[in-house]
Scaffold this motif. Structure first.
Motif, PDB file in Angstrom:
ATOM      1  N   ILE A 182       4.372  -1.230  -8.308  1.00 39.55           N
ATOM      2  CA  ILE A 182       3.274  -1.631  -7.170  1.00 39.55           C
ATOM      3  C   ILE A 182       3.756  -0.777  -6.289  1.00 39.55           C
ATOM      4  CG2 ILE A 182       1.834  -2.702  -5.642  1.00 39.55           C
ATOM      5  CD1 ILE A 182       0.801  -4.134  -8.797  1.00 39.55           C
ATOM      6  N   LEU A 183       5.427  -1.306  -5.982  1.00 40.89           N
ATOM      7  CA  LEU A 183       5.966  -1.597  -4.514  1.00 40.89           C
ATOM      8  C   LEU A 183       6.174   0.208  -4.367  1.00 40.89           C
ATOM      9  CD1 LEU A 183       8.088  -4.316  -4.568  1.00 40.89           C
ATOM     10  CD2 LEU A 183       6.169  -4.676  -3.589  1.00 40.89           C
ATOM     11  N   LYS A 184       6.480   0.471  -5.403  1.00 38.63           N
ATOM     12  CA  LYS A 184       6.887   2.076  -5.305  1.00 38.63           C
ATOM     13  C   LYS A 184       6.918   2.640  -5.320  1.00 38.63           C
ATOM     14  CE  LYS A 184      11.045   4.703  -7.679  1.00 38.63           C
ATOM     15  NZ  LYS A 184      11.744   4.543  -9.001  1.00 38.63           N
ATOM     16  N   ILE A 185       5.438   2.631  -5.683  1.00 43.12           N
ATOM     17  CA  ILE A 185       4.452   3.442  -5.755  1.00 43.12           C
ATOM     18  C   ILE A 185       2.817   3.749  -4.252  1.00 43.12           C
ATOM     19  CG2 ILE A 185       5.051   4.674  -8.259  1.00 43.12           C
ATOM     20  CD1 ILE A 185       1.695   3.565  -8.631  1.00 43.12           C
ATOM     21  N   SER A 186       2.773   3.244  -4.041  1.00 40.01           N
ATOM     22  CA  SER A 186       1.669   2.520  -3.178  1.00 40.01           C
ATOM     23  C   SER A 186       1.747   2.809  -2.094  1.00 40.01           C
ATOM     24  CB  SER A 186       1.730   0.318  -3.404  1.00 40.01           C
ATOM     25  OG  SER A 186       1.231   0.123  -4.702  1.00 40.01           O
ATOM     26  N   ASP A 187       0.836   3.487  -1.655  1.00 39.80           N
ATOM     27  CA  ASP A 187       1.068   4.151  -0.194  1.00 39.80           C
ATOM     28  C   ASP A 187       0.102   3.690   0.437  1.00 39.80           C
ATOM     29  OD1 ASP A 187       1.122   5.387   2.303  1.00 39.80           O
ATOM     30  OD2 ASP A 187       2.126   7.488   1.489  1.00 39.80           O
ATOM     31  N   LEU A 188      -0.213   2.739   1.553  1.00 42.43           N
ATOM     32  CA  LEU A 188      -0.981   1.956   1.881  1.00 42.43           C
ATOM     33  C   LEU A 188      -1.562   2.590   3.417  1.00 42.43           C
ATOM     34  CD1 LEU A 188      -1.176  -1.265   0.414  1.00 42.43           C
ATOM     35  CD2 LEU A 188      -3.177   0.161   0.686  1.00 42.43           C
ATOM     36  N   ARG A 189      -0.372   3.375   3.590  1.00 40.43           N
ATOM     37  CA  ARG A 189      -0.301   3.641   5.525  1.00 40.43           C
ATOM     38  C   ARG A 189      -1.588   4.536   5.822  1.00 40.43           C
ATOM     39  NH1 ARG A 189       4.724   7.623   5.288  1.00 40.43           N
ATOM     40  NH2 ARG A 189       3.832   7.932   2.659  1.00 40.43           N
ATOM     41  N   PRO A 190      -2.702   5.444   4.829  1.00 38.97           N
ATOM     42  CA  PRO A 190      -3.783   6.282   5.489  1.00 38.97           C
ATOM     43  C   PRO A 190      -5.116   4.827   5.140  1.00 38.97           C
ATOM     44  CG  PRO A 190      -3.111   6.896   3.428  1.00 38.97           C
ATOM     45  CD  PRO A 190      -2.090   5.886   3.799  1.00 38.97           C
ATOM     46  N   PHE A 191      -5.071   3.227   5.071  1.00 38.95           N
ATOM     47  CA  PHE A 191      -6.114   2.440   5.382  1.00 38.95           C
ATOM     48  C   PHE A 191      -5.582   1.577   6.881  1.00 38.95           C
ATOM     49  CE2 PHE A 191      -5.427  -2.304   5.099  1.00 38.95           C
ATOM     50  CZ  PHE A 191      -6.775  -2.455   5.467  1.00 38.95           C
ATOM     51  N   ILE A 192      -3.999   1.460   6.860  1.00 39.49           N
ATOM     52  CA  ILE A 192      -3.756   1.324   8.503  1.00 39.49           C
ATOM     53  C   ILE A 192      -4.440   2.014   9.559  1.00 39.49           C
ATOM     54  CG2 ILE A 192      -1.394   0.830   9.366  1.00 39.49           C
ATOM     55  CD1 ILE A 192      -1.959  -1.605   7.790  1.00 39.49           C
ATOM     56  N   SER A 193      -3.794   3.391   9.326  1.00 39.69           N
ATOM     57  CA  SER A 193      -4.605   4.493  10.391  1.00 39.69           C
ATOM     58  C   SER A 193      -5.777   4.259  10.448  1.00 39.69           C
ATOM     59  CB  SER A 193      -4.209   5.860   9.376  1.00 39.69           C
ATOM     60  OG  SER A 193      -2.909   6.147   9.551  1.00 39.69           O
ATOM     61  N   ASN A 194      -6.449   4.615   9.082  1.00 42.61           N
ATOM     62  CA  ASN A 194      -8.297   4.508   9.542  1.00 42.61           C
ATOM     63  C   ASN A 194      -9.054   3.201   9.712  1.00 42.61           C
ATOM     64  OD1 ASN A 194      -8.297   7.030   9.136  1.00 42.61           O
ATOM     65  ND2 ASN A 194      -7.929   7.205   7.090  1.00 42.61           N
ATOM     66  N   ASN A 195      -8.188   2.153   9.819  1.00 46.08           N
ATOM     67  CA  ASN A 195      -8.904   0.403   9.936  1.00 46.08           C
ATOM     68  C   ASN A 195      -8.900  -0.181  11.159  1.00 46.08           C
ATOM     69  OD1 ASN A 195      -8.271  -2.230   9.867  1.00 46.08           O
ATOM     70  ND2 ASN A 195      -8.791  -2.310   7.332  1.00 46.08           N
ATOM     71  N   ALA A 196     -10.315  -0.704  11.499  1.00 47.51           N
ATOM     72  CA  ALA A 196     -10.806  -0.612  12.798  1.00 47.51           C
ATOM     73  C   ALA A 196     -10.230  -2.239  13.227  1.00 47.51           C
ATOM     74  CB  ALA A 196     -12.137  -0.303  13.543  1.00 47.51           C
ATOM     75  N   SER A 197     -10.319  -3.226  11.689  1.00 41.54           N
ATOM     76  CA  SER A 197     -10.309  -4.481  11.854  1.00 41.54           C
ATOM     77  C   SER A 197      -8.238  -5.407  12.721  1.00 41.54           C
ATOM     78  CB  SER A 197     -10.117  -5.371  10.681  1.00 41.54           C
ATOM     79  OG  SER A 197      -9.108  -5.236   9.808  1.00 41.54           O
ATOM     80  N   THR A 198      -9.224  -6.323  13.021  1.00 42.31           N
ATOM     81  CA  THR A 198      -7.479  -6.785  13.536  1.00 42.31           C
ATOM     82  C   THR A 198      -7.140  -7.147  11.925  1.00 42.31           C
ATOM     83  OG1 THR A 198      -8.990  -8.391  14.934  1.00 42.31           O
ATOM     84  CG2 THR A 198      -6.577  -8.977  14.419  1.00 42.31           C
TER      85      THR A 198
END
Length: 253
Positions: A182-198
């Motif tokens: 999970i650590l090796k393949i997960s890429d949550l950068r799109p979530f960070i880019s598009n997230n408007a919450s705190t």
């Protein structure tokens, strides 16, 4: 339904805590009780860790869903540490309506280093994965040592981590391996880019797993992310710098 172990302390605004790879709630129970002076703290053992049942397949989406079902309140803030931070981001992506605030502690939306992203070198994760095949205990000890490497009082902190780890049997090898995957393949950068919450990112200045440059990289994705750097702290600041971390959390929430 998979049994997910939770421990709840205090009253007030709910704050869910998700631990890191190979660990369980016991590793930061003392810190959770300090937080409980300000919040209702809900500590969760990830599936296959601590006292929680194994979840198959042990994939990020399944973990996020199982943890969400186990949280006994509808809206909450979530503090995820290391692997738990990856799970916390996946939860926030899956159920944004339930998240008040996302705190990423010593975590990284893309844990493994790439040509254009700071993170853990692939050979480090591959080395843990290879050693897991022959010696689980040595793998865990090396991982704990890496978390306190170069810190003042590192030996004492390492003993604290070892003692906490041994409160429960280690996760099965299959779970540990899947966690590394999970650590090796997960890429949550799109979530960070598009997230408007705190979102808040809390980094240790001397963390050997999450480089400080990760803060700048995350802010480049989303300028709204709050970045806190804990001076002289490593990968487990709830043990080495609890007062600094407590101040960063209470200032944020």
């Amino acid at each position: 339904m998979t049994y997910i172990h939770t421990e709840i302390y205090g009253q007030g605004q709910p704050l869910v805590m998700l631990h890191g790879w190979a660990m369980h709630t016991g590793v930061w129970r003392d810190f959770a009780r300090r937080l409980a002076e300000y919040y209702q703290v809900i500590c969760v053992d990830l599936p296959g860790h601590g006292r929680s049942e194994i979840l198959e397949p042990f994939g990020l989406e399944n973990i996020a869903e199982a943890v969400l079902q186990a949280i006994p309140v509808q809206e909450f803030s979530v503090l995820g540490w290391s692997l738990g931070a990856t799970v916390a981001m996946a939860i926030a992506e899956r159920a944004p309506q339930r998240i008040r605030h996302l705190l990423v502690l010593a975590g990284n939306p893309c844990f493994m280093e790439t040509q254009d992203w700071p993170g853990v070198k692939s050979r480090t994760l591959d080395g843990f994965a290879e050693l897991l095949k022959t010696d689980v205990q040595q793998t865990l000890m090396r991982f704990l040592a890496l978390q306190v490497n170069g810190l003042a009082h590192g030996k004492a902190l390492l003993q604290t981590l070892k003692h906490a780890l041994h409160e429960c049997p280690p996760p099965p090898v299959t779970v540990l391996q899947a966690g590394l995957d999970i650590l090796k393949i997960s890429d949550l950068r799109p979530f960070i880019s598009n997230n408007a919450s705190t979102i808040s990112l809390i980094l240790g200045e001397k963390d050997t797993l999450i480089p400080l440059s990760c803060g700048e990289a995350v802010r480049a994705l989303n300028a709204g992310v709050n970045v806190h750097v804990l001076a002289s702290a490593g990968h487990a600041p709830f043990l080495s710098h609890p007062q600094q971390l407590l101040a960063a959390i209470t200032h944020t929430l």
